[in-house]
Design an enzyme around this catalytic site. Sequence first.
Site, PDB file in Angstrom:
ATOM      1  N   LYS A  91      -5.193 -14.322   3.486  1.00  0.00           N
ATOM      2  CA  LYS A  91      -5.486 -13.542   2.912  1.00  0.00           C
ATOM      3  C   LYS A  91      -7.016 -13.654   2.040  1.00  0.00           C
ATOM      4  O   LYS A  91      -6.319 -15.177   1.739  1.00  0.00           O
ATOM      5  CB  LYS A  91      -4.561 -13.040   1.609  1.00  0.00           C
ATOM      6  N   SER A 142      -0.949  -5.992  -2.559  1.00  0.00           N
ATOM      7  CA  SER A 142      -1.963  -6.546  -2.034  1.00  0.00           C
ATOM      8  C   SER A 142      -2.260  -7.135  -1.034  1.00  0.00           C
ATOM      9  O   SER A 142      -4.084  -7.609  -0.754  1.00  0.00           O
ATOM     10  CB  SER A 142      -2.499  -7.642  -3.318  1.00  0.00           C
ATOM     11  N   SER A 197       3.948  -7.909  -3.049  1.00  0.00           N
ATOM     12  CA  SER A 197       2.549  -7.807  -1.970  1.00  0.00           C
ATOM     13  C   SER A 197       2.498  -7.785  -1.242  1.00  0.00           C
ATOM     14  O   SER A 197       1.217  -7.851   0.285  1.00  0.00           O
ATOM     15  CB  SER A 197       1.147  -8.914  -3.253  1.00  0.00           C
TER      16      SER A 197
END
Length: 574
Positions: free
Chosen positions: A134, A209, A233
Amino acid sequence: LSAALTLLCGSAAAVVVWKWLSKRQIQKKMEEARRTRDEGVRKMVKAVQQFREQVPSVQMDAILSLPLLELTQRLQEGSLSPKTVLYTYLGKALEVTQQTNCLRHFIPECEEQLQDIQRQSAKGLLYGVPVSIKDHIGHKGHLSTCGLVQCLDTLMQEDSVLVKVLKKQGAIPFAMTNVPQSLFNYECSNPIFGQTINPLNHQKSPGGSSGGEGALIAGGGSILGIGSDVGGSIRLPSSFCGLCGFKPTAERLRVWCTHVLNVDVCSCPTPVPCALGPMARDVDSLALCMKALLCKEMFRLDPTVPPIPFDEEVYSSSAPLRVGYYDTDGYFPLSPCMRRAVQETKRALEAAGHQLVPFSPPRIHYVMTELFLKTFFADGGRAWLDVFTGDTVDPTLKPQVNCCKIPRLGKKLLALILKPLVIIPPPIKYVATICICRSVKEMWNHHHQIQVYRSEFIAQWKELQLDVMLCPVLGPAFTSGYPGKLLTAISSTMLYNVLNFPAGVVPVSRVTEADEEELKLYQGCCDDPWDRTMKQAVAGAVGLPVAVQCVALPWQEELCLRFMKEVETLSQEK
């Protein structure tokens, strides 16, 4: 009078010019970041083309179809080379990001890491495995942007501990994936690198996210990814994209990510901590990743991580489980197919010899508004608004940003008006909640109340003598644009961040035509505008994945993964 008027006009013109110059500077920074990304993509296209010309006989589809456990076995024994696997996944990642815009940047140093692992004396558990990470997980020489312009000037000076351990285990970090601006959204969009879409349906969001991770893995461009989770997330993108995703107890992998913001996005002192965890196509991949990370190198590099190796015996156990279950938390009613998934999984577990016990999570309205939201907006959202200084706010975040911008007096009045009401539409309650600014004494009391709630929840769990929990997760995938309108719909995942319990998501079914018909009768909590927004968000999802959530008590990651594996096996048999 004339002089004063001239001065006023001059001042107004100066302000206009200053604002124009500021916006122009922001645009230049964003354009430069996009140019850098595009240049990296072109370099990778060239590298992949050269590899394919040199080795035209590689069966790329066969490699991409291998489960992680089989892939690692082939790499360990030498029947597949790390170079072949890396360039195969680089090529596929290029295809997937062209369709979904899931990549923030390729990591060109992956070619150096490829050479390094071949010089290692011992092959790690992830030897030769390409891994995506990420955006905000720090990698030396790269930005950790969080989708914010203010983060475009600072390159990471060293790898985060997580990346160091991955490399020590022979993994090859090859790509950084896109995220929503500021990470506080489950729509994956930011003004710098744009919006990521779901590879299974381009009208749908991949979640967030960790949405870039979800899209890349679901599209086949990565076999293993690392995300983070502070409200769902990891689990929401896994639900939306049909993946397995796992959020451990936060301290089990408590690894610092990036310090480019005012506070560290993974290690700030909050009673609702951020957790890092793996995302993949199957549960065995998650278990292998956790086993690889929970090693001596991790414990050496980060002494704050408890030196507890992965317990393979617990993960491999086949003993019957006592499973608590519920299909709604009573706060934000989920779509019919998600409740169906829980009930079908419950029946499958019972048929397999497990004992299922009804469970009712206590006081979710209180947890959502008084514990979760107030943790992050105790100051009325001022610290969060600060990260947008000198930035362009992404359209998907504007509802939340506008709520935080309501003047303090207006927020207090709204909270006072709503306090006597029993039923308050979630978004309105959300506005009132984020407005409350507290004293230090009130903040300490807030932290204490979270501990009290955790004790209450655990006591109820222990009273029923549960091993694990089966419960719903938000889904199916929302139509793009809707996550920002329904922040409070994440109660199903948020709960286990407040509790800091390990929790994972497993796909068990798909949306059917019958589900779509039943959705037409959905009224939610009050059949109000927000319930109707929820109905619109999940409509048109026939064929998309439907998942359930599996939970265990803190520090019982192996048991949670073992339960996830059982659910996965039963769903595949069905």
